[in-house]
Design a protein around this motif. Structure first.
Motif, PDB file in Angstrom:
ATOM      1  N   UNK A 263      -8.638   8.013   7.368  1.00 42.67           N
ATOM      2  CA  UNK A 263      -7.693   7.566   6.323  1.00 42.67           C
ATOM      3  C   UNK A 263      -7.642   5.752   6.491  1.00 42.67           C
ATOM      4  N   UNK A 264      -7.089   5.255   5.413  1.00 41.61           N
ATOM      5  CA  UNK A 264      -6.948   3.445   5.373  1.00 41.61           C
ATOM      6  C   UNK A 264      -5.511   3.112   5.136  1.00 41.61           C
ATOM      7  N   UNK A 265      -4.911   2.336   5.918  1.00 36.64           N
ATOM      8  CA  UNK A 265      -3.724   1.704   5.464  1.00 36.64           C
ATOM      9  C   UNK A 265      -3.743   0.296   5.820  1.00 36.64           C
ATOM     10  N   UNK A 266      -2.685  -0.405   5.193  1.00 36.71           N
ATOM     11  CA  UNK A 266      -2.390  -1.921   5.429  1.00 36.71           C
ATOM     12  C   UNK A 266      -1.519  -2.267   6.264  1.00 36.71           C
ATOM     13  N   UNK A 267      -1.240  -3.347   6.981  1.00 36.94           N
ATOM     14  CA  UNK A 267      -0.248  -3.744   7.591  1.00 36.94           C
ATOM     15  C   UNK A 267       0.931  -4.184   6.627  1.00 36.94           C
ATOM     16  N   UNK A 268       0.620  -4.723   5.630  1.00 40.77           N
ATOM     17  CA  UNK A 268       1.559  -5.192   4.605  1.00 40.77           C
ATOM     18  C   UNK A 268       1.148  -4.468   3.255  1.00 40.77           C
ATOM     19  N   UNK A 269       2.379  -4.521   2.472  1.00 41.94           N
ATOM     20  CA  UNK A 269       2.102  -3.944   1.051  1.00 41.94           C
ATOM     21  C   UNK A 269       2.304  -2.650   0.956  1.00 41.94           C
ATOM     22  N   UNK A 270       1.788  -1.913  -0.120  1.00 43.37           N
ATOM     23  CA  UNK A 270       2.321  -0.724  -0.481  1.00 43.37           C
ATOM     24  C   UNK A 270       1.218   0.438   0.093  1.00 43.37           C
ATOM     25  N   UNK A 271       0.078  -0.053   0.659  1.00 42.02           N
ATOM     26  CA  UNK A 271      -0.646   0.933   1.353  1.00 42.02           C
ATOM     27  C   UNK A 271      -0.293   1.111   2.713  1.00 42.02           C
ATOM     28  N   UNK A 272       0.957   1.519   3.130  1.00 41.71           N
ATOM     29  CA  UNK A 272       1.559   1.456   4.506  1.00 41.71           C
ATOM     30  C   UNK A 272       1.052   2.186   5.355  1.00 41.71           C
ATOM     31  N   UNK A 273       1.101   2.037   6.642  1.00 44.50           N
ATOM     32  CA  UNK A 273       0.777   2.697   7.913  1.00 44.50           C
ATOM     33  C   UNK A 273       1.334   3.904   7.780  1.00 44.50           C
TER      34      UNK A 273
END
Length: 337
Positions: free
Chosen positions: A92-102
């Motif tokens: 899976x892929x996530x971002x630390x900031x923004x809408x694609x959250x951990x």
């Protein structure tokens, strides 16, 4: 069941002040990014920085934005899609900031039955403002939402031979027939105090020119040492003479002493030193983003040419390079055995 969560920095939803402002607020209010007491941080961020920065940053984002969206997000998604077929566990892929959250990334893995997670911060060098904040945030979410999960995190891979080879090969490929006078390794800057805060020995990191070359347990978490070591190993593979390359740090904020030398200042001085053809690589990032596409490939290029430079080459990050994705897949498979 095992699974992997790749985590990158993040991006605003669009290159508009309306969307950039909450993104910057989340990013700059992170205590691992601006590491001062909350009230002072709120005063700096919400009372000063966010009054002008959203419009300025939105303008910069608009210059690099792709039809598919944020380059950093799009490139991270392409990487994830290439890695997934190479492994036998969910990625899976996530971002630390923004809408694609951990949290969303962990939820995706949870829904597939994953209980053992390999946390993979997409940063070659360790820093509290990048790696550490991802690990802390993920652990907070695990405790409150997914207590059945266990985490293993990928350590900084700044000196892993296969990563170094991928980076060196990529530099060589993009240099091609470009007759450069100088190759600049430009790393993202951090305040000097971050180096001292992550010094596990509490005494080694003096930033005095010698500590990064003196063996110490502090190097496992020393961003400065790791930047120099990445450069040293890539230069060795490429066979570059000492006068053909240098290392600098970019993207500093005013008010603190940040790691030196500064990229913008050094680039401005290069044409007067006889460096007319310059290539720049940005190894603190694995995915191209605002700092590589706008700050380096656009602004630094303009400044270099304005000061008398002739040719400027911004070397892309590893992005979704096939060899790099294969390396990531191999690391995951080694863990998942």
């Amino acid at each position: 069941m095992k699974g992997v969560l790749l985590v990158n920095l993040g991006s605003p939803e669009s290159p508009t002040p309306k969307d950039v402002k909450p993104y910057l607020d989340e990013f700059l209010m992170d205590k691992y990014v601006i590491d001062v007491p909350y009230l002072l941080r709120a005063l700096l961020v919400r009372g000063i920085i966010l009054r002008k920065r959203p419009e300025e940053s939105a303008h910069a984002y608009a210059k690099i934005w792709w039809e598919e969206g944020s380059p950093l997000v799009v490139l991270s998604e392409r990487m994830q899609k290439k890695v997934q077929p190479l492994v036998n566990v969910p990625v899976a892929l996530a971002m630390r900031y923004g809408s694609m959250t951990i949290e969303k990334g962990l939820q995706e893995l949870h829904d597939k039955g994953v209980t053992e997670v390999l946390l993979f911060p997409l940063y070659p060098q360790y820093a509290m403002a990048s790696t550490l904040t991802i690990l802390v945030k993920a652990e907070e979410i695990r405790k409150s939402k997914f207590p059945e999960m266990t985490f293993t995190d990928v350590p900084a891979f700044y000196n892993k031979p296969d990563y170094i080879k991928n980076l060196a090969d990529s530099i060589q490929k993009h240099l091609g027939t470009f007759e450069y006078d100088h190759l600049l390794f430009s790393y993202h800057g951090i305040p000097e105090r971050h180096i001292r805060k992550t010094d596990v020995t509490k005494s080694h990191c003096k930033i005095d020119g010698s500590c990064c070359n003196t063996p110490s347990p502090a190097h496992d978490f020393c961003y400065r040492h790791q930047c120099y070591e990445t450069t040293k190993q890539v230069v060795k593979l490429l066979g570059l003479p000492e006068d053909k390359y240098s290392l600098t740090f970019q993207s500093r904020l005013a008010g603190d002493k940040w790691l030196e030398p500064y990229t913008d200042i050094e680039i401005d001085k290069m044409p007067a030193k006889g460096i007319k053809n310059l290539a720049v690589v940005t190894p603190a990032f694995v995915s191209d983003c605002l700092e590589t596409l706008e700050e380096i490939a656009m602004r630094a290029k303009e400044d270099f040419e304005a000061n008398g430079g002739k040719q400027f080459l911004a070397i892309p990050c590893l992005n979704d390079d096939d060899e790099w994705c294969e390396t990531v897949g191999n690391w995951i498979n080694d863990w998942a055995k």
